[in-house]
Design an enzyme around this catalytic site. Structure first.
Site, short mmCIF file in Angstrom:
data_model
loop_
_atom_site.label_atom_id
_atom_site.label_comp_id
_atom_site.label_asym_id
_atom_site.label_seq_id
_atom_site.Cartn_x
_atom_site.Cartn_y
_atom_site.Cartn_z
N SER A 178 2.98 -1.87 10.30
CA SER A 178 4.42 -1.84 10.56
C SER A 178 5.14 -3.13 10.19
O SER A 178 6.13 -3.49 10.85
CB SER A 178 4.70 -1.49 12.02
OG SER A 178 4.33 -0.17 12.28
N LYS A 214 0.02 4.26 -0.41
CA LYS A 214 -0.66 5.47 0.09
C LYS A 214 -0.41 6.62 -0.90
O LYS A 214 -0.42 6.39 -2.10
CB LYS A 214 -0.19 5.79 1.50
CG LYS A 214 -0.29 4.55 2.41
CD LYS A 214 -0.10 4.84 3.85
CE LYS A 214 -0.13 3.53 4.64
NZ LYS A 214 -0.19 3.72 6.06
N HIS A 237 -9.90 1.11 4.59
CA HIS A 237 -8.61 1.31 5.27
C HIS A 237 -8.80 2.32 6.40
O HIS A 237 -9.58 3.27 6.27
CB HIS A 237 -7.57 1.81 4.26
CG HIS A 237 -6.19 1.84 4.82
ND1 HIS A 237 -5.75 2.85 5.65
CD2 HIS A 237 -5.17 0.96 4.71
CE1 HIS A 237 -4.50 2.59 6.01
NE2 HIS A 237 -4.12 1.45 5.45
N GLU A 239 -5.74 -4.88 10.44
CA GLU A 239 -4.74 -3.81 10.59
C GLU A 239 -5.06 -3.01 11.84
O GLU A 239 -5.83 -2.04 11.78
CB GLU A 239 -4.82 -2.85 9.40
CG GLU A 239 -4.14 -3.31 8.17
CD GLU A 239 -3.61 -2.11 7.39
OE1 GLU A 239 -2.40 -2.05 7.18
OE2 GLU A 239 -4.38 -1.22 7.04
N ASN A 298 0.86 -1.19 0.00
CA ASN A 298 0.00 0.00 0.00
C ASN A 298 0.89 1.23 0.00
O ASN A 298 1.44 1.60 1.03
CB ASN A 298 -0.91 -0.02 1.24
CG ASN A 298 -1.78 1.22 1.33
OD1 ASN A 298 -1.90 1.97 0.35
ND2 ASN A 298 -2.38 1.46 2.49
C1 PEP Z 1 -1.15 0.46 6.05
O1 PEP Z 1 -1.47 1.53 6.58
O2 PEP Z 1 -1.86 -0.13 5.21
C2 PEP Z 1 0.13 -0.12 6.44
C3 PEP Z 1 0.30 -1.39 6.26
O3 PEP Z 1 1.05 0.77 6.94
P1 PEP Z 1 2.47 0.50 7.61
O4 PEP Z 1 3.02 -0.80 7.07
O5 PEP Z 1 3.31 1.67 7.21
O6 PEP Z 1 2.23 0.42 9.06
#
Ligand code: PEP
Length: 268
Positions: free
Chosen positions: A225, A13, A101, A173, A11
């Protein structure tokens, strides 16, 4: 695709800032994977890159990886300035769509009801929806994780037919674990037992709504993360069908080790 295929969803973003950079990143991923010299890499790993929507049609369609869109709208067409319909995303090459999300929920006020409408729109298409659920830090600290996840799943799947279940992916998540939220400690993020518990919970909620054998087959992935260091402990959760990677999917330096370890997960 074999049932042992592990999903790795990148992702991006609102990054990177130019198409050129996006193309370079994809090229570097492909080059790095090529150098691993694993002939069965693409049988074991299903790589899905979710770039900013504006790059979708222009990024090219990888021979191996698939493209996903980070958000879709629930209506099929019409006067919805700035929105992207499922059909448009498909036409631009997206085969997957992130739905609900936490950044959509937090920054754009997306509700459980809207997530449900988006899921309905998506299951009518050929795209695979990736429905995101997860508790925030306050909910976690208040012991509300089970209630929140159950509510999000029940709402998202409201009136979704059991026939659509096999094609839906759920991303767990926890909001507090997302790298940009900066409030989780890496010790918590890594705990495979917590994640295993949530996978069981999600399957239980789905089997209450539908039936156990179908619920058990729904693919659940983890995000928050994920990085080259903690991927090994996440791979210990053998009920996970993949990972969703944000920040660490923006550099070859971080992303390749994740792909490499995910590829070798059965040997570790
Ligand atoms: C996300 O927000 O979809 C994500 C996986 O972020 P991160 O890996 O940076 O925590």
């Amino acid at each position: 695709m074999s049932k042992n295929t592990f999903l790795v969803v990148a992702n991006w973003k609102m990054n990177p800032l130019t198409l050129k950079e996006a193309e370079r990143l994809v090229k570097n991923f492909e080059g790095g994977i090529e150098r691993l010299n694993k002939r069965d890499f693409w049988e074991k790993i299903n790589l899905i890159i979710c770039p900013p929507a504006i790059y979708l049609g222009r990024l090219g369609r990888g021979k191996h990886y698939s493209l996903g869109i980070q958000n879709i709208y629930s209506e099929t067409r019409g006067a919805f300035t700035g929105e992207i319909a499922v059909r448009m995303a498909e036409d631009a090459g997206a085969r997957y769509a992130l739905i609900g999300h936490s950044e959509r929920r937090i920054h754009f006020g997306e509700t459980d009801e809207q997530v449900n409408l988006k899921l309905h729109a998506c299951v009518k298409s050929l795209m695979t929806p990736i429905v995101c659920v997860g508790e925030n830090l306050e909910e976690r600290n208040n012991g509300e994780t089970t209630r929140v996840i159950s509510r999000q799943i029940r709402s998202a799947f409201h009136r979704i037919s059991i026939l659509n279940l096999p094609k839906i992916v759920i991303a767990y998540e926890p909001v507090w674990a997302i790298s940009t939220m900066k409030s989780g400690s890496s010790a918590e993020i890594d705990d495979p037992n917590d994640i295993m518990g949530i996978v069981i919970l999600i399957k239980k909620v789905l089997s209450d709504i539908y039936q156990k054998d179908v619920a058990d087959r729904v693919r659940i992935i983890y995000g928050g993360s994920v990085n080259p260091t903690n991927i090994a402990s996440l791979l210990e959760v053998n009920t996970l069908s993949g990972v969703l990677v944000g920040g660490a999917s923006l550099t070859v330096f971080d992303f390749l080790p994740i792909l490499r370890k995910a590829y070798g997960r059965e040997e570790e």
